[in-house]
Motif scaffolding. Structure first.
Motif, PDB file in Angstrom:
ATOM      1  N   THR A   1       0.793  -1.260   0.126  1.00  0.00           N
ATOM      2  CA  THR A   1       0.295  -0.337   0.503  1.00  0.00           C
ATOM      3  C   THR A   1       0.810   1.130  -0.396  1.00  0.00           C
ATOM      4  O   THR A   1       1.625   1.907   0.696  1.00  0.00           O
ATOM      5  N   GLU A   5       0.055   8.036  -0.380  1.00  0.00           N
ATOM      6  CA  GLU A   5      -0.360   8.604  -1.994  1.00  0.00           C
ATOM      7  C   GLU A   5       0.106   9.886  -1.121  1.00  0.00           C
ATOM      8  O   GLU A   5       1.237  10.874  -0.659  1.00  0.00           O
ATOM      9  N   SER A   6       0.484  10.838  -2.712  1.00  0.00           N
ATOM     10  CA  SER A   6       0.986  12.324  -3.123  1.00  0.00           C
ATOM     11  C   SER A   6       0.383  12.703  -4.255  1.00  0.00           C
ATOM     12  O   SER A   6      -0.275  12.263  -4.856  1.00  0.00           O
ATOM     13  N   THR A  36       5.437   6.064  -4.471  1.00  0.00           N
ATOM     14  CA  THR A  36       3.410   6.932  -4.329  1.00  0.00           C
ATOM     15  C   THR A  36       2.882   6.513  -5.096  1.00  0.00           C
ATOM     16  O   THR A  36       3.452   6.085  -6.047  1.00  0.00           O
ATOM     17  N   THR A  37       1.531   6.509  -4.649  1.00  0.00           N
ATOM     18  CA  THR A  37      -0.178   6.702  -5.718  1.00  0.00           C
ATOM     19  C   THR A  37      -0.778   8.221  -5.567  1.00  0.00           C
ATOM     20  O   THR A  37      -0.264   8.616  -4.971  1.00  0.00           O
ATOM     21  N   GLN A  38      -0.873   8.451  -6.804  1.00  0.00           N
ATOM     22  CA  GLN A  38      -1.051   9.429  -6.918  1.00  0.00           C
ATOM     23  C   GLN A  38      -2.341   9.721  -6.420  1.00  0.00           C
ATOM     24  O   GLN A  38      -3.450   9.394  -7.293  1.00  0.00           O
ATOM     25  N   GLY A  39      -2.919  10.623  -5.349  1.00  0.00           N
ATOM     26  CA  GLY A  39      -3.799  10.277  -4.436  1.00  0.00           C
ATOM     27  C   GLY A  39      -5.531  10.445  -4.835  1.00  0.00           C
ATOM     28  O   GLY A  39      -5.938  10.868  -5.196  1.00  0.00           O
ATOM     29  N   GLY A  40      -5.024   9.166  -4.045  1.00  0.00           N
ATOM     30  CA  GLY A  40      -6.326   8.124  -4.911  1.00  0.00           C
ATOM     31  C   GLY A  40      -6.878   7.856  -5.868  1.00  0.00           C
ATOM     32  O   GLY A  40      -7.428   6.914  -5.820  1.00  0.00           O
ATOM     33  N   GLY A  45      -4.803   5.512  -7.203  1.00  0.00           N
ATOM     34  CA  GLY A  45      -4.032   3.965  -7.587  1.00  0.00           C
ATOM     35  C   GLY A  45      -2.903   4.656  -8.999  1.00  0.00           C
ATOM     36  O   GLY A  45      -2.245   3.371  -8.594  1.00  0.00           O
ATOM     37  N   THR A  96       1.034   4.776 -10.132  1.00  0.00           N
ATOM     38  CA  THR A  96       2.270   5.413  -9.338  1.00  0.00           C
ATOM     39  C   THR A  96       2.916   6.471  -9.761  1.00  0.00           C
ATOM     40  O   THR A  96       2.933   6.773 -10.911  1.00  0.00           O
TER      41      THR A  96
END
Length: 145
Positions: free
Chosen positions: A44, A47-48, A129-133, A135, A137
């Motif tokens: 998991t 987020e960023s 990181t994942t892009q603000g919700g 999903g 990368t």
């Protein structure tokens, strides 16, 4: 004159050669098929909002939630991390190192990985990181001192 009739043998289909051929084909396809050997880790990523799209890197260091490491498809303990990073250091210096740390990973485990990268002279480190919700990368660039 009465001629004796020849007895005809009943017609049979011999299945043994057919079964042999089927087994040989089965063995051939089993041996020649390539299987995906990469084991998927359930990560998991944090987020960023300000991350940029991730570029592929040949050197990716994964930090699991349990504090383990994975580099080049091998699971590593914390003690084996310096030697494994030293083996990949030339590629990481040239292309950069991507650190994929689980969002539940301890901060100390991530810092240990970054410290070992700095000790090997790896200056270009990106944190996945994942892009603000969404999903997707993305990465955050970080310079190691």
């Amino acid at each position: 004159m009465r001629f004796p009739r020849r007895r005809r043998d009943p017609v049979e289909v011999n299945l043994t050669p057919l079964i042999d051929v089927v087994f040989l084909l089965l063995i051939f396809f089993m041996v020649s098929t390539t299987f995906e050997t990469r084991q998927a880790l359930e990560l998991t990523l944090p987020e960023s909002v300000s991350g940029t799209a991730a570029e592929p890197s040949p050197v990716t260091l994964v930090v699991t939630a349990e504090g383990g490491y994975r580099l080049g498809g091998r699971d590593l303990a914390a003690a084996a991390l310096p030697a494994a990073l030293a083996a990949e250091a030339d590629q990481a210096r040239e292309h950069g190192l991507v650190v994929e740390a689980d969002a539940r990973a301890r901060h100390a485990d991530v810092v240990r990985a970054l410290d070992q990268a700095a000790a090997q002279g790896i200056r270009q480190v990106r944190i996945a990181t994942t892009q603000g919700g969404a999903g997707d990368t993305s990465t955050q660039d970080a310079e190691t001192p």
